[in-house]
Structure formats: C-alpha cells, structure tokens
Scaffold this motif. Structure first.
Motif, short mmCIF file in Angstrom:
data_model
loop_
_atom_site.label_atom_id
_atom_site.label_comp_id
_atom_site.label_asym_id
_atom_site.label_seq_id
_atom_site.Cartn_x
_atom_site.Cartn_y
_atom_site.Cartn_z
N PHE A 28 2.69 -2.30 -1.40
CA PHE A 28 3.29 -1.53 -2.49
C PHE A 28 3.04 -2.20 -3.84
O PHE A 28 2.54 -1.57 -4.78
N VAL A 178 1.11 5.56 -0.14
CA VAL A 178 1.65 4.21 -0.35
C VAL A 178 3.15 4.28 -0.66
O VAL A 178 3.94 3.48 -0.14
N ILE A 179 3.54 5.25 -1.49
CA ILE A 179 4.96 5.43 -1.81
C ILE A 179 5.74 5.81 -0.56
O ILE A 179 6.85 5.30 -0.31
N GLU A 182 6.39 2.77 1.58
CA GLU A 182 7.46 1.91 1.05
C GLU A 182 8.83 2.54 1.25
O GLU A 182 9.81 1.85 1.58
N ALA A 231 8.32 5.54 -7.42
CA ALA A 231 8.03 4.10 -7.41
C ALA A 231 8.88 3.37 -8.44
O ALA A 231 9.40 2.28 -8.18
#
Length: 543
Positions: A28, A178-179, A182, A231
């Motif tokens: 992240f 990717v978000i 996380e 994010a």
C-alpha cells in the motif's frame, strides 16, 4: 506498474524525501509513493515531451542506472520485494483472486461515456505531443486538465496484436485493487479487536465493489479520485505521519477540481505540531504539484484554471474567448443537475432539486441520500468521544454541501459517499457493539457472502460475456470503431467530426464532437498539430 513504483519508492528513500519518517514498505505505502512520484514526474515531463511508452522505458533505464551505482538503493529494492513475495506466499488464495480481479476488470470494454468523448482523446494528445497551446479551442473538454492523464498516458497500451486492436488504460484498475487489498487487510486486522473500525473498512470495501470495478477499465478521473480519497481516509485514520497523506491531498484538486475541499484535512493535519522541516517539505511538494498544473492550464486554454474566467491574468494568442469559458462553466454546473438545460443554473433550490432527483436511478438516489449520513454521525462521534470520527464526519458533511450546491453528480463524490456510508455503519455499531460482538462469527460471513452474491448478480452481464468469450482475459475489448465525418475548413484546419452518440473514442487526431467557439474560426498556430490552435474573428476585416 507495481514494479515501477517499488523501484521508485526505493529511489525516493535513497535521496531522503521522507522527512526523517519511517515508512513501512508495505504494498500500500510503496504503491502510493510510487504513484505520487510518477504523477509529479509525468506532469512536469508533459510540458516538454510526449508522455508515452518510450518515456516509460527511459524512466526504467534511469532507475536501472541508479540500481547499478547506488548500493543502498539495491538494498531497499531487495527489502521491498522480499516483503512482497512473503506476503504473496502467506496469502496465496488472495493473490490469485487479486490477479483474476485485475484481468476481469481490465478486460471490460470501456463504456464510460466521457472516456469515449474526451478522456482517451486527451491522453492521445499527451502521448503524441508535449503540451499543445490552445488545445481547448478544439474541444472544451480538451481544455480540462486532470493531471491524472499524463500519468495514465505513460501506462496506456495502444497496440495491434494478432490482428486485434488493443487499448488498455490500467492505472485505475491497479490502483483500486491495491486499495481493496488494504481495506481487506485492515478489516481483518481490527476484527474482533475493534469491531467498529473493522466494519468501517469492510463497508467501504463492499459498497465500492458494487459501483467501481467495471468502470476501472476507463481512465476516468472520477474513479482515481474515489480510490485516492479512500486511501487518504485510511492514512488519516491510521495516523500515518509520512508525506504520503499531504501528497495525496495536494494531488486530488489537480485530478478533479470538485475535490478541492480535501485541503481542509491538510489544514488540520498541519496544526498537529509538525516540524519546520516537515512543513517546508510540504510546501516544496505543493510547488512541484501545482506549478506544472497551472502551466499546463495556461498553455491549453490561456487561463490559470479552466473554466474559471474570473481568474484572467494573461492575453495569450491561443486564449479561449471569455464568453466561451463562461458558457462552459454553466454547462458543467447545469449538466450535473439536468443535461442540456442551461437555464437550470438560475432555478431556485425548490425548483431544480425535484428535476435533479427525478433523473437519478434508484441506486444513484441511494448514494445521493447516503452522502448526508455524516451529519447524523457528528453527534454520535462526540457522544462516544471518537474525536477522529467526529472530525471526519464534519469534513464529509462540508464536502456534501459543496457538492450539492455546485455539481451534484454522484460520480464526482464516489469516494466521499463510500466513506460516509462506512462511517454511518461504524457509528450504528457503537450502540450495538456488545450484542453484535457475541454473534460476530456468524453475522460477518453471512453479510459478506450475501453482498458478494449481489455484486455478482449486479455485474452478471460482464461475467456472461467472459464465459462466452474467455479470450477477452488475454485480448481485452477495445472501443468499437467510430465512423466519423472528415471536415476540411478554409483555414487549413482539418479534423474528424463526431456526434453525441458516435464519439471520437480512440480515433486518430484531431477529432472533436464540437468546437469550443463555433462562432469563431479556429486556425492552426503552425504546420504541425503540436504547434497549437487559436481563434480568429469570422470576418478578418472586423479585427
């Protein structure tokens, strides 16, 4: 892109742009630092050279040179990749699902209307030329200057392979995945220690899965802003003390002007006793982010910020006429309320709200109402002494009012809305946490399974298409071909003319659905398209 960002974060750590803060080399954090770095680099580079796959190779070459000659850089790269590979080994199933998710969303044909209308064309201009003077005269949307486009341009794949035209804009899909990773990690980490925080992250994850994935095949600034806003909230709630959070806050308004109120969070963050060195670093970041943004605006339109005609400081040859800028401002504001009705910007509140509400489908009505849930969360957060949640609720409430009175298009506020819904669920669980805690082992899996089934049903048409044509996973769908009209004017300007339904998409340059100044003649500034465009009076004798 993951590889590139991994190398870049190591490079950044080598030259100490971390303000003496320790950053965990998680996927992240690494991705966000690389994303921010590449965005700034591409923004500056777009003023001088075309940003395309050649630029991508040059960046890699420079990084490889540093890898050879800087031992510390090699150490940091090895450290990150060992951490990355360990994470993959520990979560093999999640890694496989993540890869399948990327393949599925990227394989979807780009159906976002604005991408066919001007996103792809804007990126095409960036890939073929450095910044073009007066480009906004050719089409008003080409004057819009989302600084996400230079970054997207460097990763865009536009090729012919095995007789098939392939166009991929991968940045939205990779960033969102990717978000998601996380959000999943954090929801799992806080369960069952902090049910409310776990539910906040899980709700954001599940709600976003319903609306975002099949739009990530496009280079839409709305989607990247939604991902970066999520994010930003994660970094804020997790007390991240690095420069990542202020960098995202500074970037967002350059990606989408409707995100400008995120600066409120930066103000609060700076008041938390930051050192002078750290504050100086933030001002340096702001200089690197906003200088190329303002310069690109000036070259594209003749204004520092388009379409705000009131900030009128220059008299460039290629400047868009003021009357056209004012018209575009009204078009944007009216479009969010009711398309093709400019008069609605002058309607009183009680008149335009019913019109706006009726044109929303049921899902968008749900999202629009949900944007005002943070108002309810403010007193609840104060009552339970959850100061960060209260502050976040106040911030989201302010953004909802700004959105509602300026441009109430749900797409512009995806990130804020998803976080607001998650915050509301989180606040509700404050009252029921004890009873919920006793049944957590049963309720969580049931909720997740039911919601995932709803998501699969909602996106069933795309999965059905993949079952019929699985080769799309290797050769993603491109735009359907547009049959456009070729227009050759008497002022040495030739272009392809599209229509509202038959947009330019990935057609060769120049292409436009409508000229910005139809009452004026548009002429080239030189022999090449990259030299730019200007407007002249229809009657030369009247000048």
């Amino acid at each position: 892109m993951i590889i590139n960002t991994g190398l870049l974060v190591s490079f950044l750590s080598t030259i100490n742009i971390r303000a003496n803060e320790n950053i965990e080399l998680s996927i992240f954090n690494v991705y966000l630092i690389g994303f921010i770095s590449l965005s700034i680099l591409c923004s500056i580079g777009s003023l001088l050279i075309p940003i395309n796959n050649i630029t991508f190779v040059l960046i890699y070459f420079v990084i490889c040179v540093f890898l050879v000659f800087v031992p510390r850089l090699r150490y940091n790269v090895n450290l990150f990749w060992s951490h990355f590979l360990d994470s993959l080994k520990a979560n093999k199933v999640a890694a496989i699902l993540w890869l399948l998710f990327l393949l599925v969303v990227v394989s979807k044909e780009i159906f976002v209307f604005d991408s066919g209308n001007y996103h792809t064309q804007n990126i095409k201009w960036i890939r073929e030329w450095s910044v073009v003077r007066g480009l906004g005269n050719l089409q008003p949307q080409l004057g819009f200057n989302p600084m996400f486009f230079p970054l997207s341009a460097i990763f865009t794949l536009d090729v012919m392979a095995f007789g098939k035209k392939i166009l991929i804009h991968p940045v939205n899909a990779i960033t969102y995945s990717v978000i998601l990773t996380e959000l999943y990690r954090l929801s799992k980490r806080y369960f069952p220690v902090d049910i409310t925080k776990s539910s906040l992250y899980l709700t954001i994850l599940l709600i976003s899965l319903l609306f975002i994935p099949l739009r990530t095949s496009s280079p839409s600034p709305d989607i990247i802003c939604a991902s970066l806003i999520i994010a930003m909230i994660i970094l804020f709630l997790e007390n991240n003390r690095s420069l990542i959070l202020p960098s995202i806050i500074l970037l967002l308004p350059t990606y989408k002007l409707s995100s400008v109120l995120v600066i409120i969070l930066l103000g609060h963050w700076l008041l938390q006793g930051k050192s002078r060195t750290f504050i100086t670093s933030i001002f340096a970041l702001a200089l690197f982010i906003y200088t190329p943004y303002l310069i690109r605006n000036y070259y594209l339109t003749g204004y520092l910020i388009f379409p705000f005609a009131h900030i009128d400081l220059f008299d460039a040859v290629w400047k868009i006429p003021r009357s056209s800028v004012l018209f575009e401002f009204d078009v944007i504001k009216s479009w969010a309320r009711q398309p093709n009705n400019l008069d609605i910007v002058n309607y009183p509140l009680k008149q335009w709200v019913p019109i706006w509400w009726e044109r929303l489908d049921i899902l968008n009505q749900f999202l629009a109402l949900s944007y005002f849930l943070p108002f309810i969360c403010i007193p609840v957060g104060l009552y339970f002494h959850r100061n960060k949640y209260s502050l976040l609720s106040i911030f989201l409430s302010a953004t909802s009012l700004f959105w509602f009175f300026n441009a109430p298009d749900v797409r512009f506020a995806y990130g804020f809305i998803f976080v607001g819904i998650g915050l509301f669920i989180c606040m509700v669980l404050q009252f029921k946490e004890d009873s919920f805690f006793k049944r957590r082992n049963l309720i969580f899996p049931i909720v997740i399974v039911i919601w995932l089934l709803c998501i699969l049903y909602f996106h069933r048409s795309h999965f059905h298409s993949l079952l019929k044509r699985p080769e799309q996973l290797v050769f993603p769908c491109s735009y359907s071909e547009s049959q456009l009209t070729f227009v050759e004017s008497t002022d040495n300007l030739s272009y392809f003319k599209s229509t509202h339904l038959n947009t330019c998409k990935n057609h060769s340059l120049p292409c436009t659905p409508r000229l910005t100044t139809p009452k004026f003649n548009i002429v080239p500034l030189g022999e090449n398209l990259g030299d730019g465009f200007k407007v002249v009076s229809p009657n030369p004798q009247s000048e």
